[in-house]
Write a protein that holds these residues in place. Structure first.
Motif, PDB file in Angstrom:
ATOM      1  N   ALA A  22       0.820  -1.215   0.000  1.00 51.35           N
ATOM      2  CA  ALA A  22       0.000   0.000   0.000  1.00 51.35           C
ATOM      3  C   ALA A  22       0.849   1.258   0.000  1.00 51.35           C
ATOM      4  O   ALA A  22       0.400   2.314  -0.452  1.00 51.35           O
ATOM      5  CB  ALA A  22      -0.934  -0.015   1.209  1.00 51.35           C
ATOM      6  N   SER A  23       2.096   1.137   0.494  1.00 51.75           N
ATOM      7  CA  SER A  23       2.957   2.324   0.525  1.00 51.75           C
ATOM      8  C   SER A  23       3.289   2.813  -0.879  1.00 51.75           C
ATOM      9  O   SER A  23       3.637   3.979  -1.071  1.00 51.75           O
ATOM     10  CB  SER A  23       4.255   2.020   1.289  1.00 51.75           C
ATOM     11  N   LEU A  24       3.164   1.943  -1.885  1.00 54.57           N
ATOM     12  CA  LEU A  24       3.410   2.316  -3.271  1.00 54.57           C
ATOM     13  C   LEU A  24       2.149   2.158  -4.113  1.00 54.57           C
ATOM     14  O   LEU A  24       2.216   2.017  -5.337  1.00 54.57           O
ATOM     15  CB  LEU A  24       4.548   1.476  -3.861  1.00 54.57           C
ATOM     16  N   GLY A  25       1.013   2.156  -3.467  1.00 57.38           N
ATOM     17  CA  GLY A  25      -0.241   2.110  -4.189  1.00 57.38           C
ATOM     18  C   GLY A  25      -0.687   0.729  -4.616  1.00 57.38           C
ATOM     19  O   GLY A  25      -1.566   0.619  -5.474  1.00 57.38           O
ATOM     20  N   GLY A  26      -0.118  -0.336  -4.058  1.00 56.89           N
ATOM     21  CA  GLY A  26      -0.506  -1.692  -4.438  1.00 56.89           C
ATOM     22  C   GLY A  26      -1.132  -2.424  -3.277  1.00 56.89           C
ATOM     23  O   GLY A  26      -1.617  -1.826  -2.311  1.00 56.89           O
ATOM     24  N   GLY A  27      -1.133  -3.751  -3.346  1.00 55.40           N
ATOM     25  CA  GLY A  27      -1.706  -4.563  -2.295  1.00 55.40           C
ATOM     26  C   GLY A  27      -1.027  -5.912  -2.240  1.00 55.40           C
ATOM     27  O   GLY A  27       0.096  -6.084  -2.739  1.00 55.40           O
ATOM     28  N   ALA A  28      -1.688  -6.892  -1.630  1.00 55.97           N
ATOM     29  CA  ALA A  28      -1.150  -8.244  -1.486  1.00 55.97           C
ATOM     30  C   ALA A  28      -1.979  -9.207  -2.307  1.00 55.97           C
ATOM     31  O   ALA A  28      -3.203  -9.096  -2.367  1.00 55.97           O
ATOM     32  CB  ALA A  28      -1.146  -8.660  -0.022  1.00 55.97           C
ATOM     33  N   ARG A  29      -1.304 -10.172  -2.929  1.00 60.43           N
ATOM     34  CA  ARG A  29      -1.962 -11.196  -3.741  1.00 60.43           C
ATOM     35  C   ARG A  29      -1.515 -12.564  -3.257  1.00 60.43           C
ATOM     36  O   ARG A  29      -0.312 -12.820  -3.140  1.00 60.43           O
ATOM     37  CB  ARG A  29      -1.617 -11.004  -5.221  1.00 60.43           C
ATOM     38  N   LEU A  30      -2.478 -13.447  -2.987  1.00 61.65           N
ATOM     39  CA  LEU A  30      -2.206 -14.781  -2.465  1.00 61.65           C
ATOM     40  C   LEU A  30      -2.557 -15.820  -3.518  1.00 61.65           C
ATOM     41  O   LEU A  30      -3.504 -15.638  -4.299  1.00 61.65           O
ATOM     42  CB  LEU A  30      -3.013 -15.060  -1.195  1.00 61.65           C
ATOM     43  N   ALA A  31      -1.791 -16.929  -3.533  1.00 65.25           N
ATOM     44  CA  ALA A  31      -2.069 -18.052  -4.436  1.00 65.25           C
ATOM     45  C   ALA A  31      -1.643 -19.339  -3.747  1.00 65.25           C
ATOM     46  O   ALA A  31      -0.568 -19.400  -3.134  1.00 65.25           O
ATOM     47  CB  ALA A  31      -1.326 -17.894  -5.766  1.00 65.25           C
ATOM     48  N   VAL A  32      -2.488 -20.364  -3.846  1.00 63.98           N
ATOM     49  CA  VAL A  32      -2.215 -21.656  -3.213  1.00 63.98           C
ATOM     50  C   VAL A  32      -2.139 -22.720  -4.302  1.00 63.98           C
ATOM     51  O   VAL A  32      -3.012 -22.809  -5.167  1.00 63.98           O
ATOM     52  CB  VAL A  32      -3.316 -22.027  -2.202  1.00 63.98           C
ATOM     53  N   SER A  33      -1.080 -23.531  -4.259  1.00 63.60           N
ATOM     54  CA  SER A  33      -0.918 -24.657  -5.185  1.00 63.60           C
ATOM     55  C   SER A  33      -0.432 -25.859  -4.383  1.00 63.60           C
ATOM     56  O   SER A  33       0.007 -25.721  -3.237  1.00 63.60           O
ATOM     57  CB  SER A  33       0.070 -24.319  -6.304  1.00 63.60           C
ATOM     58  N   ALA A  34      -0.502 -27.032  -4.993  1.00 64.71           N
ATOM     59  CA  ALA A  34      -0.112 -28.253  -4.276  1.00 64.71           C
ATOM     60  C   ALA A  34       0.296 -29.312  -5.274  1.00 64.71           C
ATOM     61  O   ALA A  34      -0.132 -29.320  -6.438  1.00 64.71           O
ATOM     62  CB  ALA A  34      -1.256 -28.759  -3.404  1.00 64.71           C
ATOM     63  N   ASP A  35       1.173 -30.219  -4.832  1.00 64.69           N
ATOM     64  CA  ASP A  35       1.516 -31.418  -5.591  1.00 64.69           C
ATOM     65  C   ASP A  35       1.447 -32.608  -4.639  1.00 64.69           C
ATOM     66  O   ASP A  35       0.851 -32.519  -3.566  1.00 64.69           O
ATOM     67  CB  ASP A  35       2.889 -31.283  -6.271  1.00 64.69           C
ATOM     68  N   ALA A  36       2.065 -33.700  -5.017  1.00 63.91           N
ATOM     69  CA  ALA A  36       1.943 -34.920  -4.214  1.00 63.91           C
ATOM     70  C   ALA A  36       2.682 -34.834  -2.883  1.00 63.91           C
ATOM     71  O   ALA A  36       2.397 -35.607  -1.968  1.00 63.91           O
ATOM     72  CB  ALA A  36       2.461 -36.119  -5.013  1.00 63.91           C
ATOM     73  N   GLU A  37       3.630 -33.905  -2.738  1.00 66.57           N
ATOM     74  CA  GLU A  37       4.471 -33.885  -1.547  1.00 66.57           C
ATOM     75  C   GLU A  37       4.332 -32.611  -0.730  1.00 66.57           C
ATOM     76  O   GLU A  37       4.595 -32.626   0.473  1.00 66.57           O
ATOM     77  CB  GLU A  37       5.937 -34.071  -1.934  1.00 66.57           C
ATOM     78  N   ARG A  38       3.966 -31.502  -1.341  1.00 71.57           N
ATOM     79  CA  ARG A  38       3.989 -30.253  -0.600  1.00 71.57           C
ATOM     80  C   ARG A  38       2.866 -29.321  -1.049  1.00 71.57           C
ATOM     81  O   ARG A  38       2.337 -29.427  -2.153  1.00 71.57           O
ATOM     82  CB  ARG A  38       5.327 -29.550  -0.782  1.00 71.57           C
ATOM     83  N   VAL A  39       2.523 -28.399  -0.145  1.00 75.18           N
ATOM     84  CA  VAL A  39       1.573 -27.327  -0.407  1.00 75.18           C
ATOM     85  C   VAL A  39       2.361 -26.022  -0.436  1.00 75.18           C
ATOM     86  O   VAL A  39       3.205 -25.781   0.432  1.00 75.18           O
ATOM     87  CB  VAL A  39       0.480 -27.283   0.676  1.00 75.18           C
TER      88      VAL A  39
END
Length: 430
Positions: free
Chosen positions: A331-348
């Motif tokens: 927000a200090s530079l006019g933006g925000g936060a973006r989240l994304a979740v992915s997964a495979d057979a061993e890890r998230v």
């Protein structure tokens, strides 16, 4: 071959085999000093002595070893040449032949006399070679293989017993949990193993006592700050100057956040409890919705069903800290936060990115230290105690995961959380 046990085993096996080979060779030469023959002088001298006696025999005498022609059979060229050279070195180059008679009879040596007759001698006058090992080359190979296997087995057992204390230390280091505590080792076995296990257990107990004492000091100091902060906040309310009152209340709020963050950090380091199956994509969606309600620009761009084993409240606190960190700096530079979740057979994998100023590469190794701030002068433009990343890293590490930070090529910071997939698959959360 890079382990100490393998190197010591190889050295001892080679050393024992070399000693056995040298001992066998020495005993062989002591038992048979005349073998192998290192020259043909003795054989040639014996032949010349026999020639001298045969020359004195009259030509018309009937002697079985004196014949008009050499015996028939296959000539051993190598032996013949060797005997001829030996006679020539002694100055009496008589014709000589090493003959192998037909029918498998023993080899004979035929020597030409000056009067044209041939002296027939049995063998060559050389020492008889020792008998070979039973079974020939195959028997020797079997004997050698058994000797190597026997020596190797004995050495492996001896080295394993000698290096058990080192293996015990390695096993203890491998079993250190996410909380950093050493396991309690059973004090049994040989004297050296018991001594090593006892030393590791004493070290573990002292480390745990030191960590607990540190945590109690930090928690006690943070808790004791609450009372004077409350009194100061009440007094600040009676300051007539509104601007000065606001500054006092802002400073007191920051002190309160620092104390609260310190208590939470200590709580995460000592918190235990059973694990549950947590669906990370839903947890990230809940965090994004809560932060939106308080005015932060947070969005969940992608999410797939992903399950991890953990404590829901702790994981939510970690994700919230990371999302708040991204949203406030973005927000200090006019933006925000973006989240994304992915997964495979061993890890998230949970990725949180923002469009903020990022972190200088020179300071990237200090980001997880308590009370770390990018601004060394602590000119706080963004509220916070500098413990959000430390708390999140502690929570994720205790769940067997890893938190990494890196600057995005186009600007901003990328926070990447990796957690192991829950073994049970879908849980009660569905």
């Amino acid at each position: 071959m890079r382990t100490l046990r393998a190197q010591v085993t190889a050295i001892l096996v080679v050393a024992v085999l070399v000693v056995i080979a040298l001992a066998n060779g020495a005993s062989f030469f002591i038992a048979r000093p005349n073998w192998p023959p290192f020259g043909s002088r003795g054989s040639a001298t014996a032949i010349l002595d026999a020639v001298a006696l045969a020359t004195a025999v009259p030509p018309d005498a009937q002697v079985p070893i004196l014949r008009a022609s050499p015996p028939s059979g296959m000539i051993d060229e190598m032996e013949t040449q060797r005997l001829a050279e030996a006679l020539a070195r002694l100055g009496q180059p008589h014709p000589v032949r090493a003959v192998l008679p037909p029918g498998g009879e023993p080899r004979v040596t035929a020597v030409g006399l000056p009067d044209g007759r041939w002296l027939i001698l049995s063998g060559t006058g050389m020492p008889t070679p020792p008998p070979g090992p039973p079974g020939g080359a195959m028997g020797f190979a079997v004997w050698l293989a058994f000797m190597i296997l026997g020596v190797t087995g004995v050495v492996i057992l001896a080295v394993h017993r000698l290096t058990r204390p080192l293996a015990l230390v390695e096993e203890a280091a491998r079993r250190i949990g996410p909380d950093g505590e050493l396991p309690v080792l059973p004090e049994r076995g040989p004297t050296e193993v018991r001594a090593a296990a006892a030393a590791i257990n004493r070290l573990s107990a002292r480390l745990k006592a030191s960590m607990d004492s540190r945590m109690r000091i930090v928690a006690g100091a943070a808790h004791d700050l609450r009372t004077p902060l409350t009194r100061m906040r009440l007094r600040a309310e009676f300051i007539p100057d509104e601007e000065e009152r606001g500054q006092w209340l802002s400073d007191l709020a920051e002190l309160d956040r620092i104390a609260d963050s310190a208590i939470r950090l200590v709580r995460e380091e000592v918190e235990g409890g059973t694990l549950e199956t947590v669906r990370i994509d839903r947890l990230a969606a809940d965090v994004a919705m809560e932060l939106k309600e308080i005015g932060l620009d947070v969005a969940l761009l992608a999410g797939v069903p992903a399950y991890v084993a953990g404590r829901p409240l702790s994981l939510k606190r970690a994700v919230r800290n990371l999302a708040v960190n991204a949203a406030t700096h973005g927000a200090s530079l006019g933006g925000g936060a973006r989240l994304a979740v992915s997964a495979d057979a061993e890890r998230v994998v949970l990725v949180i990115e923002d469009d903020g100023p990022g972190i200088p590469e020179a300071l990237m190794g200090q980001v997880f230290e308590p009370f770390f701030r990018v601004d060394p002068a602590r000119q706080v433009k963004i509220p916070g105690a500098g413990l959000g990343l430390a708390i999140a890293n502690e929570i994720i590490g205790r769940h067997g995961g890893r938190l990494t930070l890196s600057n995005r090529p186009g600007g901003g910071l990328l926070q990447r959380v990796e957690l192991p997939v829950a073994e049970a698959g879908q849980g009660a959360d569905d």
